[in-house]
Design an enzyme around this catalytic site. Structure first.
Site, PDB file in Angstrom:
ATOM      1  N   GLN A 152      33.486  22.306  15.513  1.00 12.76           N
ATOM      2  CA  GLN A 152      33.742  23.596  15.014  1.00 12.76           C
ATOM      3  C   GLN A 152      34.746  23.995  13.999  1.00 12.76           C
ATOM      4  O   GLN A 152      35.803  23.275  14.248  1.00 12.76           O
ATOM      5  CB  GLN A 152      33.938  24.585  16.292  1.00 12.76           C
ATOM      6  CG  GLN A 152      34.176  26.254  15.618  1.00 12.76           C
ATOM      7  CD  GLN A 152      34.435  27.408  16.553  1.00 12.76           C
ATOM      8  OE1 GLN A 152      35.258  27.060  17.264  1.00 12.76           O
ATOM      9  NE2 GLN A 152      33.507  28.458  16.831  1.00 12.76           N
ATOM     10  N   TYR A 185      39.115  35.724  12.924  1.00 12.09           N
ATOM     11  CA  TYR A 185      39.858  34.687  12.186  1.00 12.09           C
ATOM     12  C   TYR A 185      39.618  34.965  10.627  1.00 12.09           C
ATOM     13  O   TYR A 185      38.963  36.026  10.360  1.00 12.09           O
ATOM     14  CB  TYR A 185      39.529  33.530  12.666  1.00 12.09           C
ATOM     15  CG  TYR A 185      39.924  33.084  14.202  1.00 12.09           C
ATOM     16  CD1 TYR A 185      41.313  33.224  14.347  1.00 12.09           C
ATOM     17  CD2 TYR A 185      39.146  32.813  15.245  1.00 12.09           C
ATOM     18  CE1 TYR A 185      41.712  33.055  15.642  1.00 12.09           C
ATOM     19  CE2 TYR A 185      39.571  32.871  16.384  1.00 12.09           C
ATOM     20  CZ  TYR A 185      41.080  32.727  16.613  1.00 12.09           C
ATOM     21  OH  TYR A 185      41.314  32.399  17.896  1.00 12.09           O
ATOM     22  N   ARG A 207      28.793  30.761  13.479  1.00 12.11           N
ATOM     23  CA  ARG A 207      29.367  31.768  14.684  1.00 12.11           C
ATOM     24  C   ARG A 207      29.712  33.036  13.860  1.00 12.11           C
ATOM     25  O   ARG A 207      30.724  33.139  13.191  1.00 12.11           O
ATOM     26  CB  ARG A 207      30.442  31.048  15.282  1.00 12.11           C
ATOM     27  CG  ARG A 207      30.373  31.852  16.643  1.00 12.11           C
ATOM     28  CD  ARG A 207      31.077  31.139  17.537  1.00 12.11           C
ATOM     29  NE  ARG A 207      30.627  31.367  19.078  1.00 12.11           N
ATOM     30  CZ  ARG A 207      31.080  31.353  20.253  1.00 12.11           C
ATOM     31  NH1 ARG A 207      32.400  31.300  20.433  1.00 12.11           N
ATOM     32  NH2 ARG A 207      30.508  31.739  21.219  1.00 12.11           N
ATOM     33  N   GLY A 211      29.984  29.767  28.486  1.00 13.38           N
ATOM     34  CA  GLY A 211      31.497  29.233  28.162  1.00 13.38           C
ATOM     35  C   GLY A 211      32.271  29.090  29.448  1.00 13.38           C
ATOM     36  O   GLY A 211      32.401  28.046  30.099  1.00 13.38           O
ATOM     37  N   ARG A 212      32.845  30.270  29.995  1.00 12.21           N
ATOM     38  CA  ARG A 212      33.826  29.876  30.980  1.00 12.21           C
ATOM     39  C   ARG A 212      33.027  29.497  32.389  1.00 12.21           C
ATOM     40  O   ARG A 212      33.694  28.746  33.218  1.00 12.21           O
ATOM     41  CB  ARG A 212      34.182  31.441  31.323  1.00 12.21           C
ATOM     42  CG  ARG A 212      35.406  32.084  30.302  1.00 12.21           C
ATOM     43  CD  ARG A 212      35.602  33.095  30.581  1.00 12.21           C
ATOM     44  NE  ARG A 212      34.350  34.185  30.003  1.00 12.21           N
ATOM     45  CZ  ARG A 212      34.243  35.351  30.085  1.00 12.21           C
ATOM     46  NH1 ARG A 212      35.445  36.156  30.782  1.00 12.21           N
ATOM     47  NH2 ARG A 212      33.362  35.881  29.997  1.00 12.21           N
ATOM     48  N   CYS A 269      31.820  31.609  37.812  1.00 10.33           N
ATOM     49  CA  CYS A 269      32.922  32.152  37.242  1.00 10.33           C
ATOM     50  C   CYS A 269      32.994  33.629  37.526  1.00 10.33           C
ATOM     51  O   CYS A 269      32.108  34.486  37.542  1.00 10.33           O
ATOM     52  CB  CYS A 269      32.900  31.879  35.541  1.00 10.33           C
ATOM     53  SG  CYS A 269      33.507  32.969  34.709  1.00 10.33           S
ATOM     54  N   CYS A 308      37.793  36.335  35.232  1.00  5.04           N
ATOM     55  CA  CYS A 308      39.203  36.764  35.345  1.00  5.04           C
ATOM     56  C   CYS A 308      39.916  36.640  34.332  1.00  5.04           C
ATOM     57  O   CYS A 308      41.064  36.887  33.979  1.00  5.04           O
ATOM     58  CB  CYS A 308      39.552  36.227  36.811  1.00  5.04           C
ATOM     59  SG  CYS A 308      40.196  34.483  36.671  1.00  5.04           S
ATOM     60  N   LYS A 339      35.222  44.576  41.618  1.00  3.52           N
ATOM     61  CA  LYS A 339      35.916  43.274  42.157  1.00  3.52           C
ATOM     62  C   LYS A 339      35.064  42.512  43.280  1.00  3.52           C
ATOM     63  O   LYS A 339      35.405  41.640  43.908  1.00  3.52           O
ATOM     64  CB  LYS A 339      37.438  43.483  42.505  1.00  3.52           C
ATOM     65  CG  LYS A 339      38.288  43.708  41.404  1.00  3.52           C
ATOM     66  CD  LYS A 339      39.585  43.425  41.556  1.00  3.52           C
ATOM     67  CE  LYS A 339      39.908  41.804  41.739  1.00  3.52           C
ATOM     68  NZ  LYS A 339      41.633  41.953  41.879  1.00  3.52           N
TER      69      LYS A 339
HETATM   70  C1  FMN Z   1      39.509  29.578  26.933  1.00  2.00           C
HETATM   71  C2  FMN Z   1      38.762  29.852  25.903  1.00  2.00           C
HETATM   72  C3  FMN Z   1      38.643  29.459  24.797  1.00  2.00           C
HETATM   73  C4  FMN Z   1      37.905  29.609  23.798  1.00  2.00           C
HETATM   74  N1  FMN Z   1      38.158  29.274  22.116  1.00  2.00           N
HETATM   75  C5  FMN Z   1      37.127  29.507  21.485  1.00  2.00           C
HETATM   76  C6  FMN Z   1      36.921  28.859  20.275  1.00  2.00           C
HETATM   77  O1  FMN Z   1      37.798  27.788  20.174  1.00  2.00           O
HETATM   78  N2  FMN Z   1      36.148  29.004  19.267  1.00  2.00           N
HETATM   79  C7  FMN Z   1      35.103  30.131  19.646  1.00  2.00           C
HETATM   80  O2  FMN Z   1      34.342  30.312  18.547  1.00  2.00           O
HETATM   81  N3  FMN Z   1      35.306  30.827  20.615  1.00  2.00           N
HETATM   82  C8  FMN Z   1      36.178  30.505  21.587  1.00  2.00           C
HETATM   83  N4  FMN Z   1      35.995  31.233  22.765  1.00  2.00           N
HETATM   84  C9  FMN Z   1      34.973  32.167  23.036  1.00  2.00           C
HETATM   85  C10 FMN Z   1      33.742  31.457  23.718  1.00  2.00           C
HETATM   86  O3  FMN Z   1      33.021  30.387  23.097  1.00  2.00           O
HETATM   87  C11 FMN Z   1      32.636  32.366  24.347  1.00  2.00           C
HETATM   88  O4  FMN Z   1      32.176  32.979  23.471  1.00  2.00           O
HETATM   89  C12 FMN Z   1      33.164  33.472  25.092  1.00  2.00           C
HETATM   90  O5  FMN Z   1      33.945  33.024  26.111  1.00  2.00           O
HETATM   91  C13 FMN Z   1      32.068  34.298  25.929  1.00  2.00           C
HETATM   92  O6  FMN Z   1      31.295  33.369  26.577  1.00  2.00           O
HETATM   93  P1  FMN Z   1      31.442  33.391  28.200  1.00  2.00           P
HETATM   94  O7  FMN Z   1      31.320  34.755  28.717  1.00  2.00           O
HETATM   95  O8  FMN Z   1      30.181  32.361  28.708  1.00  2.00           O
HETATM   96  O9  FMN Z   1      32.712  32.644  28.674  1.00  2.00           O
HETATM   97  C14 FMN Z   1      37.060  30.713  23.761  1.00  2.00           C
HETATM   98  C15 FMN Z   1      36.810  31.347  25.162  1.00  2.00           C
HETATM   99  C16 FMN Z   1      37.592  30.839  26.172  1.00  2.00           C
HETATM  100  C17 FMN Z   1      37.432  31.355  27.499  1.00  2.00           C
END
Ligand code: FMN
Length: 644
Positions: free
Chosen positions: A103, A173, A221, A319-320, A343, A346, A431
């Site tokens: 990325q 960004y 993205r 992601g999480r 997940c 939180c 919750k």
């Molecule tokens: C700890 C953390 C760091 C993240 N860093 C980035 C990143 O470096 N670049 C990016 O495009 N999105 C970043 N995100 C967003 C995730 O890629 C993702 O879009 C977001 O967490 C939603 O997905 P989820 O609900 O499956 O977690 C980050 C998210 C988390 C939780």
């Protein structure tokens, strides 16, 4: 038999051949070295996840230019010296059988460190939505320099062996700052009309395409919607989508929001159901016809399978969920989804920890995350007889980890149910999944051979008789009772009595304490139709609106008409009124038919002196040491188990 045939089907995007439709999206970790090179911890973290079976892993942000790092330890891609480290990432992911994209990122104004040093640049000198500091307007020469830097960074990605690059055009960004009219007030060809505001992204994509050649896949993205005041919507940016494709995008990654959007919608809280953002991916797909990645709150592979089956998106990012359980896909594939640690959204250990500058990545539920280098694989060399006293989160996590390492574990819980405070906390709105996590963890530890004895109080004599080698004391905390005249009246109760249903909600309630317990109890009462006034001695709410849970709580309480009185001390409680010092002025609040104490916890003292006096090896963890969050309780539980 392929249980999730759509999710586990291959896809080809230019030269990128993926074995399935699962993506690990980019997640910053803060694990990098301070000079931007890849650390051993980065490698251990990403290898652990690559083993989980995703088709595509996208690395965390890597800064294409020294003026663009969002966090202190952000990986760099702005110099050839980063190539060897990046190559190690690519090799490690390939060794696990997955493909990997780098990325490419520039933070623009969203970097606290650069803002504080006066070095942050942006299309216009408009303050950051997160840090409220003003960047410097980027010059036209610098724009060209950064466009070239994206190309050079992409070339480094190719040289390092990546299978694709992803241009980070989302989350507020630099690229989003150009696209978004609230942050772009330029009067040159990079500002003004939508076409002008999209010029920077287009030129970045063209430059990246030039650098990587025609067949190398480029993902873009995007935040499909900005989710800020006056921010753009999907319909606003629809006209430029074909231009993004023409400029070089082969795949679109449909994220949303900015880090300044209210409620942390980019990494959305539990109020947003899994897959809530799929419709935006689908809109993009319909508009451009390119493969699209859907993202947002996915934790269940079967729901992702359905998204692919319905053709709403081509790939799904988790992601999480990859932080909470890197093996979740393997478990789904093996037909044991009940073993997946889901997940909770939180954000305690992950995104908010990074944004609040609290350290390197963690997961509140999974103590391995971010600690892969020190995570003991087991089995332990000496198998110990361990007693865990207390079945709250910390005690259960200690039991899980100790059993995983092969110890002989008995967990005791005084009441009939495990969960500790979460038995109550999980009753407040949004919750209930905390309660489900407790049930999951309890069944997992039983499956691992832990003897769980609920309804059993451990005393000095039971310890003497049972003779455990080690005790992990996870007995939690007790509610503090403030010394206010009238505190013993029948109309007074504590938060747990309300949340457990022991004391029914009344019509008019005063909640004493504006911390998390007080806010959540107020939330619960409001939902039941109670008219709530919450009083807090501090001048400002200790529950920060910058956290997604905090934002959601504040918003719901406001919408429900809850009165929040800060800088306020209760001085007297009577049958149907209370007296309060509100900003130094005495006032009587009435009518009041219920006063709920939620001023916090103090550690339970039980057994501590005894264990010390008898020199029985023990660990005190979680709220029994100092009342804090699940993240700390679980981390201490795990560490105790690792050090048995
Ligand atoms: C700890 C953390 C760091 C993240 N860093 C980035 C990143 O470096 N670049 C990016 O495009 N999105 C970043 N995100 C967003 C995730 O890629 C993702 O879009 C977001 O967490 C939603 O997905 P989820 O609900 O499956 O977690 C980050 C998210 C988390 C939780």
């Amino acid at each position: 038999m392929n249980l999730l045939p759509y999710l586990f089907s291959p896809i080809k995007i230019k030269s990128l051949e993926l074995v399935n439709r699962v993506v690990m999206p980019p997640m910053g970790t803060n694990l990098g070295n301070p000079d931007g090179t890849v650390s051993e911890a980065n490698l251990a973290y990403i290898m652990r996840r690559a083993r989980g079976g995703a088709g595509l892993i996208i690395t965390e942000i890597s800064s294409v230019h020294p003026s663009g790092s969002a966090i202190g330890n952000e990986l760099g891609s702005y110099d050839d010296r980063f190539i060897p480290g990046l190559k190690k990432i690519a090799d490690a992911v390939h060794a696990a059988g997955a493909k990997v994209a780098l990325q490419l990122h520039h933070a623009g104004r969203e970097s606290l460190e650069l803002l504080q040093q006066g070095k942050a640049v942006a299309p216009s000198p408009i303050p950051s939505l997160i840090f409220h500091l003003t960047p410097r307007e980027i010059t036209r020469e610098e724009i060209q320099e950064i466009i070239a830097a994206f190309g050079a960074a992409a070339r480094r990605g190719v040289e390092a062996g990546f299978d694709a690059v992803e241009v980070h055009g989302a989350h507020g960004y630099l690229l989003t700052q150009f696209l978004s009219s609230p942050s772009n007030k330029r009067e040159d060809e990079y500002g003004g009309s939508l076409i002008n505001r999209s010029r920077f992204i287009i030129e970045v994509l063209q430059e990246v395409r030039k650098a990587v050649g025609p067949d190398f896949p480029i993902s873009l993205r995007l935040s499909v919607e900005e989710c800020i005041k006056d921010g753009y919507t999907f319909e606003d940016i629809r006209p430029i989508l074909p231009n993004l494709v023409k400029a070089g995008a082969d795949m679109l990654h449909a994220s949303l929001g900015t880090h300044g959007s209210p409620g942390g919608i980019t990494s959305a809280p539990p109020e947003y159901p899994p897959g809530f953002n799929v419709w935006r991916a689908n809109k993009l797909k319909e508009a451009v016809g390119l493969p699209v990645i859907a993202v947002g709150r996915f934790s269940d592979p079967s729901s992702a399978n359905e998204v692919i089956a319905r053709g709403e998106a081509d790939l799904v990012a988790f992601g999480r969920q990859f932080l909470a359980d890197p093996d979740f896909l393997i478990k789904a594939r093996e037909g044991r989804p009940e073993d997946i640690r889901k997940c909770l959204a939180c954000n305690q250990g992950c995104i908010e920890r990074l944004i609040l500058g609290e350290g390197k990545i963690r997961c509140a539920l999974n103590p391995e995350t971010g600690q892969e280098m020190i995570y003991p694989q087991g089995p332990a060399t000496v198998r110990r007889k361990v007693w865990i006293v207390g079945g709250g989160p910390g005690g259960l996590t200690a039991a899980y980890e100790a059993a995983r390492l092969g110890h002989q574990v008995t967990l005791f819980e005084k009441v009939e149910e495990t969960g500790g405070q979460l038995r109550f906390a999980s009753r407040s709105p949004f919750k209930d999944h905390y309660g489900k996590w407790v049930s999951w963890l309890t069944s997992q530890v039983k499956k691992m051979g832990v003897i769980v004895r609920t309804g059993v109080e451990v005393t000095e004599s039971t310890i003497s008789e049972g003779n455990p080698e080690v005790v992990i004391l996870a007995i939690g905390g007790e509610q503090i009772k403030p010394n206010i005249p009238g505190i013993d009246l029948p109309c007074v109760c504590n938060a747990w009595q309300v949340l457990s249903g022991e004391v029914p909600p009344e019509k008019h309630a005063i909640v004493i304490g504006g911390g998390l317990i007080g806010m959540e109890t107020a939330d619960y009462l409001c939902q039941k139709g109670t008219q709530v006034t919450l009083v807090e001695v501090l001048k400002r709410s200790p529950v920060l609106k910058i956290t997604s849970h905090g934002y959601m709580l504040h918003t719901r309480l406001k919408e429900a008409g809850c009165r929040l009185l800060f800088n306020t001390t209760l001085t007297k409680i009577e049958e149907s009124s209370v007296t309060a010092l509100i900003e130094g002025r005495e006032q009587i609040l009435s009518p009041v038919d219920q006063v709920v104490i939620a001023v916090g916890l103090k550690p339970h003292d039980g057994l501590k002196e005894f264990l010390q006096a008898r020199k029985i090896r023990h660990f005190i963890i979680g709220d029994a040491l100092e009342p804090r969050r699940i993240l700390e309780a679980n981390e201490e539980g795990a560490r105790a188990a690792w050090n048995l």
